[in-house]
Design a protein around this motif. Structure first.
Motif, PDB file in Angstrom:
ATOM      1  N   ARG A  88       0.813  -1.095   0.035  1.00  0.00           N
ATOM      2  CA  ARG A  88      -0.114   0.055   0.134  1.00  0.00           C
ATOM      3  C   ARG A  88       0.770   1.374  -0.067  1.00  0.00           C
ATOM      4  N   VAL A  89       0.624   2.367  -0.809  1.00  0.00           N
ATOM      5  CA  VAL A  89       1.139   3.601  -0.966  1.00  0.00           C
ATOM      6  C   VAL A  89       0.591   4.454   0.745  1.00  0.00           C
ATOM      7  N   ALA A  90       1.342   4.329   1.463  1.00  0.00           N
ATOM      8  CA  ALA A  90       1.056   4.899   2.563  1.00  0.00           C
ATOM      9  C   ALA A  90       2.562   5.109   3.450  1.00  0.00           C
ATOM     10  N   PHE A  91       2.676   6.067   4.526  1.00  0.00           N
ATOM     11  CA  PHE A  91       3.715   6.172   5.207  1.00  0.00           C
ATOM     12  C   PHE A  91       4.267   4.930   6.119  1.00  0.00           C
ATOM     13  N   GLU A  92       3.360   4.125   6.492  1.00  0.00           N
ATOM     14  CA  GLU A  92       3.554   3.055   7.202  1.00  0.00           C
ATOM     15  C   GLU A  92       3.966   1.671   6.308  1.00  0.00           C
ATOM     16  N   ASP A  93       3.823   1.736   4.678  1.00  0.00           N
ATOM     17  CA  ASP A  93       4.232   0.651   4.185  1.00  0.00           C
ATOM     18  C   ASP A  93       5.213   1.266   2.811  1.00  0.00           C
ATOM     19  N   VAL A  94       4.575   1.840   1.896  1.00  0.00           N
ATOM     20  CA  VAL A  94       5.230   2.239   0.748  1.00  0.00           C
ATOM     21  C   VAL A  94       5.250   3.723   0.824  1.00  0.00           C
ATOM     22  N   PRO A  95       6.140   4.741   1.452  1.00  0.00           N
ATOM     23  CA  PRO A  95       6.072   6.013   1.598  1.00  0.00           C
ATOM     24  C   PRO A  95       6.474   6.635   0.086  1.00  0.00           C
ATOM     25  N   THR A  96       6.055   7.902  -0.280  1.00  0.00           N
ATOM     26  CA  THR A  96       6.485   8.500  -1.478  1.00  0.00           C
ATOM     27  C   THR A  96       5.992   9.986  -1.720  1.00  0.00           C
ATOM     28  N   ALA A  97       6.986  10.727  -2.073  1.00  0.00           N
ATOM     29  CA  ALA A  97       6.655  12.000  -2.464  1.00  0.00           C
ATOM     30  C   ALA A  97       5.625  12.045  -3.475  1.00  0.00           C
ATOM     31  N   GLY A  98       5.739  11.031  -4.525  1.00  0.00           N
ATOM     32  CA  GLY A  98       4.582  11.040  -5.428  1.00  0.00           C
ATOM     33  C   GLY A  98       5.149  10.333  -6.698  1.00  0.00           C
ATOM     34  N   ALA A  99       6.434  10.166  -6.988  1.00  0.00           N
ATOM     35  CA  ALA A  99       6.710   9.436  -8.213  1.00  0.00           C
ATOM     36  C   ALA A  99       6.369   8.166  -8.114  1.00  0.00           C
ATOM     37  N   PHE A 100       5.799   7.500  -9.511  1.00  0.00           N
ATOM     38  CA  PHE A 100       5.341   6.291  -9.400  1.00  0.00           C
ATOM     39  C   PHE A 100       5.707   5.892 -11.017  1.00  0.00           C
ATOM     40  N   MET A 101       6.893   5.164 -11.388  1.00  0.00           N
ATOM     41  CA  MET A 101       7.523   5.097 -12.474  1.00  0.00           C
ATOM     42  C   MET A 101       7.194   3.285 -12.839  1.00  0.00           C
ATOM     43  N   VAL A 102       6.568   3.165 -13.856  1.00  0.00           N
ATOM     44  CA  VAL A 102       6.147   1.698 -14.325  1.00  0.00           C
ATOM     45  C   VAL A 102       6.875   1.480 -15.481  1.00  0.00           C
ATOM     46  N   PHE A 103       7.428   0.072 -15.252  1.00  0.00           N
ATOM     47  CA  PHE A 103       8.571  -0.597 -16.178  1.00  0.00           C
ATOM     48  C   PHE A 103       7.848  -1.870 -16.437  1.00  0.00           C
ATOM     49  N   ASN A 104       7.627  -2.424 -18.012  1.00  0.00           N
ATOM     50  CA  ASN A 104       7.203  -3.434 -18.190  1.00  0.00           C
ATOM     51  C   ASN A 104       8.397  -4.488 -18.441  1.00  0.00           C
ATOM     52  N   ASP A 105       7.870  -5.670 -18.781  1.00  0.00           N
ATOM     53  CA  ASP A 105       8.775  -6.728 -19.157  1.00  0.00           C
ATOM     54  C   ASP A 105       9.803  -6.724 -20.197  1.00  0.00           C
ATOM     55  N   THR A 106       9.761  -5.554 -21.050  1.00  0.00           N
ATOM     56  CA  THR A 106      10.782  -5.519 -22.052  1.00  0.00           C
ATOM     57  C   THR A 106      11.985  -4.667 -21.486  1.00  0.00           C
ATOM     58  N   ARG A 107      11.875  -3.939 -20.147  1.00  0.00           N
ATOM     59  CA  ARG A 107      12.846  -3.278 -19.747  1.00  0.00           C
ATOM     60  C   ARG A 107      13.988  -3.884 -18.840  1.00  0.00           C
ATOM     61  N   ASP A 108      15.092  -3.249 -18.905  1.00  0.00           N
ATOM     62  CA  ASP A 108      16.249  -3.862 -18.348  1.00  0.00           C
ATOM     63  C   ASP A 108      16.436  -3.035 -16.941  1.00  0.00           C
ATOM     64  N   MET A 109      16.402  -3.685 -15.725  1.00  0.00           N
ATOM     65  CA  MET A 109      16.303  -3.016 -14.474  1.00  0.00           C
ATOM     66  C   MET A 109      17.536  -2.669 -14.260  1.00  0.00           C
ATOM     67  N   PHE A 110      18.533  -3.085 -14.643  1.00  0.00           N
ATOM     68  CA  PHE A 110      20.203  -2.676 -14.473  1.00  0.00           C
ATOM     69  C   PHE A 110      20.063  -1.158 -15.241  1.00  0.00           C
ATOM     70  N   GLU A 111      19.600  -1.191 -16.465  1.00  0.00           N
ATOM     71  CA  GLU A 111      19.648   0.136 -17.000  1.00  0.00           C
ATOM     72  C   GLU A 111      19.004   1.298 -16.251  1.00  0.00           C
ATOM     73  N   VAL A 112      17.883   1.028 -15.687  1.00  0.00           N
ATOM     74  CA  VAL A 112      17.036   1.788 -14.751  1.00  0.00           C
ATOM     75  C   VAL A 112      17.975   2.220 -13.713  1.00  0.00           C
ATOM     76  N   ALA A 113      18.392   1.181 -12.796  1.00  0.00           N
ATOM     77  CA  ALA A 113      19.528   1.978 -11.816  1.00  0.00           C
ATOM     78  C   ALA A 113      20.583   2.525 -12.225  1.00  0.00           C
ATOM     79  N   HIS A 114      21.234   2.131 -13.296  1.00  0.00           N
ATOM     80  CA  HIS A 114      22.171   2.876 -14.053  1.00  0.00           C
ATOM     81  C   HIS A 114      21.941   4.524 -14.261  1.00  0.00           C
ATOM     82  N   ASN A 115      20.798   4.623 -14.565  1.00  0.00           N
ATOM     83  CA  ASN A 115      20.238   6.046 -14.951  1.00  0.00           C
ATOM     84  C   ASN A 115      20.214   6.642 -13.542  1.00  0.00           C
TER      85      ASN A 115
END
Ligand code: SF4
Length: 590
Positions: free
Chosen positions: A443-470
């Motif tokens: 859940r998006v909430a301070f007691e579970d997943v806190p956020t200032a608001g960014a919610f970036m979606v990556f589908n299964d064609t993406r390379d999560m190494f590239e994401v972290a590298h950026n």
């Protein structure tokens, strides 16, 4: 002219430099010398400020300064190919000024347009929804040397992609309604409503707003300050941009409500430089509110309730989103985070008690004034009252702003935005948390997943190494350099991921990342340094194969022989016993 506009006040140094650069296109040495003399500041102080902010230039730059947003979402939308097209068309290389001085091209951190990327800044003004046609138009306008004001206005227009409204985004109150209600309650009762609301800051840290306001009100110094933090720099976040564009009255009214509570007479909106386009409309809203009596002297007809707001621009420094760095920047200095305590509520802007609140937090105060604290606290979860704006971008059918009550699950957000085959969601920006599919029930909430608001979606064609590298390159670029662990640690981290990206990494490099994580977490002066390894550490735990694909060989060991390197020392000392050799280490501990 600059001095006449701002007065000889050193705290306006940054604003003066921005104004000077607008005029001169860059900051010539003689102008810096004159400014230092006029403000009675050491020239090194002025140069230090210029050197800190990436949008200030002490060297000649192109007449047209083109900066492509380098967020991973912009890259996913094709920003690299468009930048190459522009460079080819203008005979330019990234990072260079053209020989005729006409243009320079480079990249910059996220420009806050992830819902309609790729985006770029031209002399600080944002252009969204870039495509090949738009790039060709921009190149032609540059070749014609047309002044920016004469460019087609539609180039600089962007949409407020509001996809889902709840209490805040559907608020239809008129300017002054919330203030009238809070004034009618009286200061103390208004603060009681704020306490009852359990409103927590929406900028990320989640501190209780009423506690901040009470501490500021009770600080012994009479003069108090209200600051709105509109330095929305976290990659993937753009909800404050939309609020400032579509609901500026709620934001300014929230600032005035804070001033009513704490007894402030001065307020500042610190607007990130990337949102320069918004400034004229914001200034117009301020002027209207003054004319209507909602800013200035005797607000709402209450004698002694005097409050006004100034807009200060940032100049391309992510760290200024940290509240003490922001205060340094507001004072015209380098945006280096301060040591706390003392906290801004007692020692803030120019040492005065100061409340610093996020754009969304302040807008939410209007709902509390209009409907009461209990009504506000009735939605959300036990520790996270009210609703939250999410900036949704990436691999989904409907990117944009979504307002949900706190407690919404990640899966519900993915369904709402039309995401499918989702491999991962980055919640909270580069400094946030990377969630794998098995966590989409969280859940998006301070007691579970806190956020200032960014919610970036990556589908299964993406390379999560590239994401972290950026993200890691972003932190290395944005480290303010004040403390060594962060300055060096973020660079080493970026260097390690560069090495992996080149296919030259070894398992030892993955262990090195964990060492750097410990260093950055334990020894960094502020949150930027301690959060920098988060995306890589999350990635290694949840998407390890994406990293291992980049290793030269799974059992590759560094070729450098450390014990062998000590051979010469053993010869000189005449020793060859066990104590003169490095102990053999098991593979896993290297
Ligand atoms: Fe600057 Fe990084 Fe140190 Fe923060 S942790 S003060 S950003 S060098």
């Amino acid at each position: 002219e600059t001095l006449t506009r701002f007065g000889r006040r050193p705290e306006y140094l940054l604003q003066m430099l921005i104004a000077l650069q607008e005029h001169e296109n860059w900051l010539p040495p003689e102008a810096l010398t004159a400014l230092a003399a006029a403000l009675d500041l050491p020239r090194a102080r002025v140069e230090g400020v210029v050197g800190f902010y990436s949008f200030l230039h002490a060297e000649p730059v192109g007449q047209y300064r083109l900066l492509f947003s380098d967020n991973i979402i912009d890259r996913m939308c094709g920003s690299e190919a468009l930048m190459a097209r522009l460079c080819h068309s203008l005979w330019l290389a990234p990072g260079q000024v053209s020989e005729d001085g006409l243009a320079s091209v480079d990249v910059t951190s996220c420009t806050g347009l992830g819902d309609q990327g790729p985006a770029m800044l031209v002399n600080g003004r944002a252009i969204a929804a870039l495509n090949e046609d738009r790039i060709d138009i921009i190149c032609e306008l540059i070749r014609q040397k047309l002044a920016l004001d004469a460019w087609p206005v539609e180039l600089f227009q962007f949409e407020n992609t509001i996809q889902q409204r709840d209490a805040l985004l559907s608020c239809t109150a008129l300017p002054g309604d919330a203030l009238r209600a809070a004034i009618a309650m009286g200061r103390d009762a208004w603060l009681s409503q704020m306490q009852a609301s359990r409103l927590r800051g929406r900028g990320g840290a989640g501190f209780t707003t009423a506690v901040k306001w009470l501490a500021c009100r009770d600080a012994p110094t009479v003069e108090k300050i209200v600051v709105c933090n509109a330095d929305e720099g976290e990659p993937g976040t753009f909800k404050d941009r939309v609020l400032l564009d579509a609901h500026a009255d709620l934001v300014f009214e929230g600032m005035t409500l804070a001033a009513w509570a704490v007894g402030a007479r001065r307020g500042f909106l610190y607007l990130r430089g990337e949102y320069l386009n918004l400034r004229p409309a914001l200034e117009a809203t301020l002027a209207r509110r003054r004319a209507e009596g909602w800013l200035g002297a005797s607000i709402g007809g209450v004698a002694g309730f005097d409050f006004d707001i100034e807009i200060h621009l940032g100049a391309g420094a992510y760290v200024c989103g940290e509240e003490t760095a922001l205060l340094e920047s507001l004072e015209g200095k380098r945006g280096t985070p301060r040591i706390r305590p003392p906290f801004p509520v007692t020692h803030g802007y120019l040492g005065l008690p100061t409340v610093v609140n996020n754009v969304e937090t302040l807008a939410k105060c209007c709902l509390i004034a209009l409907h009461g604290g209990a009504a506000f606290a009735a939605t959300g979860t036990a520790q996270s009252a009210g609703t939250k704006l999410l900036s949704v971008s990436g691999d989904c059918a409907r990117p944009g702003i979504y307002e949900f009550p706190f407690g919404v699950t990640v899966r519900q957000v993915l369904d709402a935005c039309g995401a499918s085959d989702t491999l991962a969601v980055q919640v909270g920006g580069a400094a946030g948390i990377t969630l794998a599919p098995y966590e989409f029930g969280r859940r998006v909430a301070f007691e579970d997943v806190p956020t200032a608001g960014a919610f970036m979606v990556f589908n299964d064609t993406r390379d999560m190494f590239e994401v972290a590298h950026n993200f890691v390159r972003f932190f290395a670029h944005e480290s303010c350099g004040f403390c060594t662990p962060c300055r060096v640690g973020t660079s080493l981290l970026a260097g390690t991921l560069d090495k992996l990206a080149e296919g030259k990494g070894s398992p030892a490099d993955l262990l090195e990342i964990e060492d750097l994580d410990r260093l950055l977490k334990q020894a960094s002066h502020c949150g930027l340094g301690s959060a920098a390894p988060n995306p890589v550490i999350d990635g290694l735990q949840k998407f390890r194969p994406a990293y291992e694909r980049h290793l030269m060989h799974a059992d590759f060991s560094p070729a450098f022989d450390l014990d062998g390197a000590l051979r010469r020392a053993r010869q000189i000392t005449g020793r060859d016993d066990a104590g003169a050799h490095l102990p053999q280490q098991p593979e896993a501990s290297r």
